[in-house]
Design a protein around this motif. Structure first.
Motif, PDB file in Angstrom:
ATOM      1  N   VAL A  99      -7.549   3.551  -4.678  1.00 48.21           N
ATOM      2  CA  VAL A  99      -6.751   4.525  -3.939  1.00 48.21           C
ATOM      3  C   VAL A  99      -5.793   3.724  -3.068  1.00 48.21           C
ATOM      4  O   VAL A  99      -6.224   2.994  -2.166  1.00 48.21           O
ATOM      5  CB  VAL A  99      -7.649   5.446  -3.083  1.00 48.21           C
ATOM      6  N   GLN A 100      -4.504   3.845  -3.337  1.00 46.82           N
ATOM      7  CA  GLN A 100      -3.498   2.993  -2.693  1.00 46.82           C
ATOM      8  C   GLN A 100      -3.297   3.313  -1.214  1.00 46.82           C
ATOM      9  O   GLN A 100      -3.071   2.433  -0.416  1.00 46.82           O
ATOM     10  CB  GLN A 100      -2.161   3.104  -3.436  1.00 46.82           C
ATOM     11  N   ALA A 101      -3.341   4.569  -0.843  1.00 37.74           N
ATOM     12  CA  ALA A 101      -3.116   4.970   0.549  1.00 37.74           C
ATOM     13  C   ALA A 101      -4.121   6.058   0.894  1.00 37.74           C
ATOM     14  O   ALA A 101      -4.752   6.632   0.019  1.00 37.74           O
ATOM     15  CB  ALA A 101      -1.688   5.487   0.717  1.00 37.74           C
ATOM     16  N   LYS A 102      -4.247   6.344   2.190  1.00 40.33           N
ATOM     17  CA  LYS A 102      -5.116   7.445   2.578  1.00 40.33           C
ATOM     18  C   LYS A 102      -4.506   8.735   2.020  1.00 40.33           C
ATOM     19  O   LYS A 102      -3.387   9.091   2.391  1.00 40.33           O
ATOM     20  CB  LYS A 102      -5.209   7.546   4.103  1.00 40.33           C
ATOM     21  N   PRO A 103      -5.226   9.424   1.131  1.00 38.33           N
ATOM     22  CA  PRO A 103      -4.653  10.647   0.562  1.00 38.33           C
ATOM     23  C   PRO A 103      -4.466  11.702   1.642  1.00 38.33           C
ATOM     24  O   PRO A 103      -5.419  12.129   2.272  1.00 38.33           O
ATOM     25  CB  PRO A 103      -5.698  11.101  -0.453  1.00 38.33           C
ATOM     26  N   SER A 104      -3.221  12.074   1.878  1.00 40.29           N
ATOM     27  CA  SER A 104      -2.956  13.076   2.900  1.00 40.29           C
ATOM     28  C   SER A 104      -1.939  14.121   2.428  1.00 40.29           C
ATOM     29  O   SER A 104      -1.720  15.105   3.103  1.00 40.29           O
ATOM     30  CB  SER A 104      -2.448  12.410   4.176  1.00 40.29           C
ATOM     31  N   ARG A 105      -1.335  13.865   1.265  1.00 42.09           N
ATOM     32  CA  ARG A 105      -0.327  14.788   0.736  1.00 42.09           C
ATOM     33  C   ARG A 105      -0.594  15.017  -0.747  1.00 42.09           C
ATOM     34  O   ARG A 105      -1.256  14.219  -1.399  1.00 42.09           O
ATOM     35  CB  ARG A 105       1.074  14.193   0.901  1.00 42.09           C
ATOM     36  N   GLN A 106      -0.036  16.074  -1.255  1.00 41.49           N
ATOM     37  CA  GLN A 106      -0.182  16.389  -2.678  1.00 41.49           C
ATOM     38  C   GLN A 106       0.378  15.267  -3.534  1.00 41.49           C
ATOM     39  O   GLN A 106      -0.143  14.969  -4.603  1.00 41.49           O
ATOM     40  CB  GLN A 106       0.511  17.723  -2.992  1.00 41.49           C
ATOM     41  N   LYS A 107       1.425  14.600  -3.040  1.00 40.72           N
ATOM     42  CA  LYS A 107       2.029  13.470  -3.754  1.00 40.72           C
ATOM     43  C   LYS A 107       1.005  12.339  -3.955  1.00 40.72           C
ATOM     44  O   LYS A 107       0.951  11.700  -5.003  1.00 40.72           O
ATOM     45  CB  LYS A 107       3.240  12.971  -2.947  1.00 40.72           C
ATOM     46  N   ASP A 108       0.161  12.105  -2.937  1.00 32.20           N
ATOM     47  CA  ASP A 108      -0.881  11.074  -3.039  1.00 32.20           C
ATOM     48  C   ASP A 108      -1.899  11.440  -4.109  1.00 32.20           C
ATOM     49  O   ASP A 108      -2.368  10.583  -4.856  1.00 32.20           O
ATOM     50  CB  ASP A 108      -1.590  10.892  -1.693  1.00 32.20           C
ATOM     51  N   ILE A 109      -2.247  12.728  -4.178  1.00 32.69           N
ATOM     52  CA  ILE A 109      -3.213  13.199  -5.176  1.00 32.69           C
ATOM     53  C   ILE A 109      -2.620  13.062  -6.576  1.00 32.69           C
ATOM     54  O   ILE A 109      -3.297  12.644  -7.514  1.00 32.69           O
ATOM     55  CB  ILE A 109      -3.632  14.661  -4.885  1.00 32.69           C
TER      56      ILE A 109
END
Length: 176
Positions: A99-109
């Motif tokens: 997981v590259q970044a802390k998932p916080s947005r739909q874009k991250d998902i």
């Protein structure tokens, strides 16, 4: 290095190079390695539950931070590495995905799904993606890494002296 001379002689090798830390390399390496705490949490979640996904990572990262701070590391020397084990809904076999970044947005998902599908196809073959089934995260993983100061090893020039200079003498040895 203890048996190198005998082995070299038996194999007809004329030159032996012995690293300066050859006899202590393992101990030297472990003492100067980064400190890593690997933390995991099982929780089956639908991939679109961004709030709970973020909470799970936050819990693991806080625990890792506490452990490393107890060991004397400061926040600027701490790095968090994240992974999830996920699968298609209804499957029993998980795939571990960074997981590259802390998932916080739909874009991250969306990025996580893309990474999962690429890894899935690399394991199970082209065309095996089954996005219609939906996605589940099964396990959250965080490596809390405490960066340690690395020693500077000075280069040394190779000696041109003859090995006979090191010879001190012979003595008898008894084996039972």
């Amino acid at each position: 290095p203890v048996h190198t001379a005998a082995m070299a002689q038996e194999l007809g090798i004329k030159t032996i190079i012995v690293a300066p830390l050859a006899s202590v390399q393992s101990a030297f390496g472990i003492v100067h390695s980064d400190i890593v705490h690997s933390l995991t949490m099982g929780d089956i979640l639908e991939i679109d539950n961004i709030t709970r996904i973020s909470q799970r990572f936050a819990e693991l990262e806080q625990k890792g931070l506490e452990l490393l701070e107890k060991e004397g590391l400061s926040k600027e020397n701490i790095e968090m590495r994240r992974w999830v084990d996920m699968h298609y809904r209804g499957q029993a076999h998980e795939v571990t995905v960074p997981v590259q970044a802390k998932p916080s947005r739909q874009k991250d998902i969306a990025g996580l799904i893309k990474d999962f599908e690429q890894k899935y196809e690399s394991i199970y073959g082209k065309g095996t993606v089954f996005s219609q089934a939906g996605y589940e995260i099964v396990t959250f993983r965080v490596d809390a890494v405490g960066k340690t100061k690395k020693p500077v090893i000075q280069a040394r020039k190779l000696s041109r002296s003859k090995p006979s200079v090191a010879f001190k003498g012979n003595r008898e040895v008894y084996f039972q």
